[in-house]
Design an enzyme around this catalytic site. Sequence first.
Site, PDB file in Angstrom:
ATOM      1  N   ARG A 176       0.814  -1.234   0.000  1.00 18.39           N
ATOM      2  CA  ARG A 176       0.000   0.000   0.000  1.00 18.39           C
ATOM      3  C   ARG A 176       0.842   1.277   0.000  1.00 18.39           C
ATOM      4  NH1 ARG A 176      -2.184  -3.503  -1.208  1.00 18.39           N
ATOM      5  NH2 ARG A 176      -3.852  -4.649  -0.220  1.00 18.39           N
ATOM      6  N   SER A 234     -10.077  -0.182   4.167  1.00 22.57           N
ATOM      7  CA  SER A 234      -9.351  -0.315   5.435  1.00 22.57           C
ATOM      8  C   SER A 234      -8.911   1.056   5.925  1.00 22.57           C
ATOM      9  CB  SER A 234      -8.109  -1.189   5.246  1.00 22.57           C
ATOM     10  OG  SER A 234      -8.494  -2.480   4.845  1.00 22.57           O
ATOM     11  N   GLU A 236      -4.266   4.092   6.281  1.00 19.24           N
ATOM     12  CA  GLU A 236      -4.287   3.763   4.851  1.00 19.24           C
ATOM     13  C   GLU A 236      -5.165   4.805   4.144  1.00 19.24           C
ATOM     14  OE1 GLU A 236      -4.771  -0.386   3.754  1.00 19.24           O
ATOM     15  OE2 GLU A 236      -5.800   0.181   1.905  1.00 19.24           O
TER      16      GLU A 236
HETATM   17  C1  LIG Z   1     -15.403  -0.981   0.243  1.00 22.21           C
HETATM   18  C2  LIG Z   1     -13.957  -0.737  -0.089  1.00 22.21           C
HETATM   19  C3  LIG Z   1     -13.085  -1.802  -0.150  1.00 22.21           C
HETATM   20  C4  LIG Z   1     -11.720  -1.586  -0.445  1.00 22.21           C
HETATM   21  N1  LIG Z   1     -10.878  -2.660  -0.497  1.00 22.21           N
HETATM   22  C5  LIG Z   1      -9.595  -2.466  -0.826  1.00 22.21           C
HETATM   23  C6  LIG Z   1      -8.695  -3.583  -0.938  1.00 22.21           C
HETATM   24  O1  LIG Z   1      -9.055  -4.731  -0.763  1.00 22.21           O
HETATM   25  N2  LIG Z   1      -7.414  -3.329  -1.266  1.00 22.21           N
HETATM   26  C7  LIG Z   1      -6.948  -2.072  -1.483  1.00 22.21           C
HETATM   27  O2  LIG Z   1      -5.772  -1.913  -1.801  1.00 22.21           O
HETATM   28  N3  LIG Z   1      -7.766  -1.000  -1.377  1.00 22.21           N
HETATM   29  C8  LIG Z   1      -9.072  -1.159  -1.048  1.00 22.21           C
HETATM   30  N4  LIG Z   1      -9.897  -0.088  -0.936  1.00 22.21           N
HETATM   31  C9  LIG Z   1      -9.353   1.271  -1.140  1.00 22.21           C
HETATM   32  C10 LIG Z   1      -9.468   1.759  -2.579  1.00 22.21           C
HETATM   33  O3  LIG Z   1     -10.221   0.856  -3.340  1.00 22.21           O
HETATM   34  C11 LIG Z   1      -8.090   1.887  -3.230  1.00 22.21           C
HETATM   35  O4  LIG Z   1      -7.206   2.651  -2.446  1.00 22.21           O
HETATM   36  C12 LIG Z   1      -8.156   2.521  -4.618  1.00 22.21           C
HETATM   37  O5  LIG Z   1      -6.883   2.468  -5.157  1.00 22.21           O
HETATM   38  C13 LIG Z   1      -8.612   3.968  -4.572  1.00 22.21           C
HETATM   39  O6  LIG Z   1      -8.697   4.473  -5.894  1.00 22.21           O
HETATM   40  P1  LIG Z   1      -9.366   5.886  -6.168  1.00 22.21           P
HETATM   41  O7  LIG Z   1      -9.344   6.157  -7.628  1.00 22.21           O
HETATM   42  O8  LIG Z   1     -10.692   5.959  -5.523  1.00 22.21           O
HETATM   43  O9  LIG Z   1      -8.309   6.858  -5.468  1.00 22.21           O
HETATM   44  P2  LIG Z   1      -8.574   8.053  -4.437  1.00 22.21           P
HETATM   45  O10 LIG Z   1      -9.191   7.508  -3.195  1.00 22.21           O
HETATM   46  O11 LIG Z   1      -9.300   9.159  -5.104  1.00 22.21           O
HETATM   47  O12 LIG Z   1      -7.078   8.505  -4.129  1.00 22.21           O
HETATM   48  C14 LIG Z   1      -6.197   7.646  -3.423  1.00 22.21           C
HETATM   49  C15 LIG Z   1      -4.772   8.188  -3.546  1.00 22.21           C
HETATM   50  O13 LIG Z   1      -4.346   8.090  -4.901  1.00 22.21           O
HETATM   51  C16 LIG Z   1      -3.927   9.357  -5.394  1.00 22.21           C
HETATM   52  N5  LIG Z   1      -4.285   9.410  -6.817  1.00 22.21           N
HETATM   53  C17 LIG Z   1      -5.513   9.308  -7.379  1.00 22.21           C
HETATM   54  N6  LIG Z   1      -5.440   9.373  -8.713  1.00 22.21           N
HETATM   55  C18 LIG Z   1      -4.121   9.535  -9.032  1.00 22.21           C
HETATM   56  C19 LIG Z   1      -3.397   9.689 -10.258  1.00 22.21           C
HETATM   57  N7  LIG Z   1      -4.000   9.721 -11.441  1.00 22.21           N
HETATM   58  N8  LIG Z   1      -2.057   9.845 -10.192  1.00 22.21           N
HETATM   59  C20 LIG Z   1      -1.410   9.840  -8.990  1.00 22.21           C
HETATM   60  N9  LIG Z   1      -2.037   9.706  -7.799  1.00 22.21           N
HETATM   61  C21 LIG Z   1      -3.386   9.542  -7.820  1.00 22.21           C
HETATM   62  C22 LIG Z   1      -4.656  10.375  -4.509  1.00 22.21           C
HETATM   63  O14 LIG Z   1      -3.976  11.616  -4.455  1.00 22.21           O
HETATM   64  C23 LIG Z   1      -4.645   9.666  -3.170  1.00 22.21           C
HETATM   65  O15 LIG Z   1      -3.385   9.835  -2.528  1.00 22.21           O
HETATM   66  C24 LIG Z   1     -11.253  -0.270  -0.668  1.00 22.21           C
HETATM   67  C25 LIG Z   1     -12.155   0.813  -0.610  1.00 22.21           C
HETATM   68  C26 LIG Z   1     -13.498   0.590  -0.321  1.00 22.21           C
HETATM   69  C27 LIG Z   1     -14.424   1.760  -0.281  1.00 22.21           C
END
Ligand SMILES: Cc1cc2nc3c(=O)[nH]c(=O)nc-3n(C[C@H](O)[C@H](O)[C@H](O)COP(=O)(O)OP(=O)(O)OC[C@H]3O[C@@H](n4cnc5c(N)ncnc54)[C@H](O)[C@@H]3O)c2cc1C
Length: 257
Positions: A141, A183, A253
């Site tokens: 992560r 998480s 996280e």
């Molecule tokens: C119900 C649920 C279950 C989940 N289960 C998991 C799991 O099993 N494993 C896991 O790893 N995660 C899990 N997550 C967390 C989430 O799915 C991940 O972290 C995912 O990568 C978030 O993507 P996002 O586009 O929503 O990013 P955001 O939440 O919008 O951003 C996350 C981070 O990425 C950065 N970011 C976003 N886009 C870019 C880009 N284009 N370039 C550079 N940086 C960027 C942001 O600045 C921030 O620091 C879960 C979330 C939920 C709600």
Amino acid sequence: MNTKSIDFSRFSSIRIGPVVEVALIEEDVVPIDHVIVGSANNLLVSPTPPPLMILSKEYDFIHLEENRLRIGAATPGGKIVSFCKKKDIAHFEYLSKLPGTLGGMLKMNAGLKEYEIFNHLIAIRTQNGWISKEHLAYGYRSTSINEVVFEALFEAERGFSTEQLALFGAMRSNQPNESSAGSCFKNPTGDYAGRLIEAVGLKGLRRGAMAFSAVHANFLVNYGGGSYDDALFLIHEAQTKVLDRFGISLQCEIVLL
Ligand SMILES: Cc1cc2nc3c(=O)[nH]c(=O)nc-3n(C[C@H](O)[C@H](O)[C@H](O)COP(=O)(O)OP(=O)(O)OC[C@H]3O[C@@H](n4cnc5c(N)ncnc54)[C@H](O)[C@@H]3O)c2cc1C
């Protein structure tokens, strides 16, 4: 620069945050001193966030080029899985249950157990051009990515597995149904954040409409109308109690903005 109005109390998966005018990234033009947002599945947005930016729809694409996949960073994980299923491509099945866009997943090195987005990555493209995986640091992560990712290149091996798809679906059965950002804390080496939160008696602890889920203690859930302050209170409570009792410093996280 074009902007887009985003209501984070609806847009973010944890349903918290103000309405913000967010800068729209088009044609690789990145405004300075802005924080990039993907689909806010891992974010806790405060009432006063820093200036924010988001990729436009032009970064939502998937191209199969011989034995490689070129994917835009605004592409949702579910769309990648559907594409791989249709084209019979392996290694992306776990994304079916992982909400987010490719950019957010790359920054977080998102994954499920040993399946992580960096596993089959070849390179990312940012304002500094293409950067190969060998030049990026990454682990559980975490990554050294500090710029906006526009797109990425992956190995495309044949063999989509419907068995794996079902397996990953089953792995999710212990997650709460309420709104969350996944998480709350990273698992410390050799332990589980959920176990530690439970051990200090905070599983199910509620403050306002926010709580550490009674189903899975490491999920900070919103029962509806929860506030940033209540979420922050619970986060600090868990960090303090776990540090006092076990000497372990729980790292978020969830990304706080
Ligand atoms: C119900 C649920 C279950 C989940 N289960 C998991 C799991 O099993 N494993 C896991 O790893 N995660 C899990 N997550 C967390 C989430 O799915 C991940 O972290 C995912 O990568 C978030 O993507 P996002 O586009 O929503 O990013 P955001 O939440 O919008 O951003 C996350 C981070 O990425 C950065 N970011 C976003 N886009 C870019 C880009 N284009 N370039 C550079 N940086 C960027 C942001 O600045 C921030 O620091 C879960 C979330 C939920 C709600």
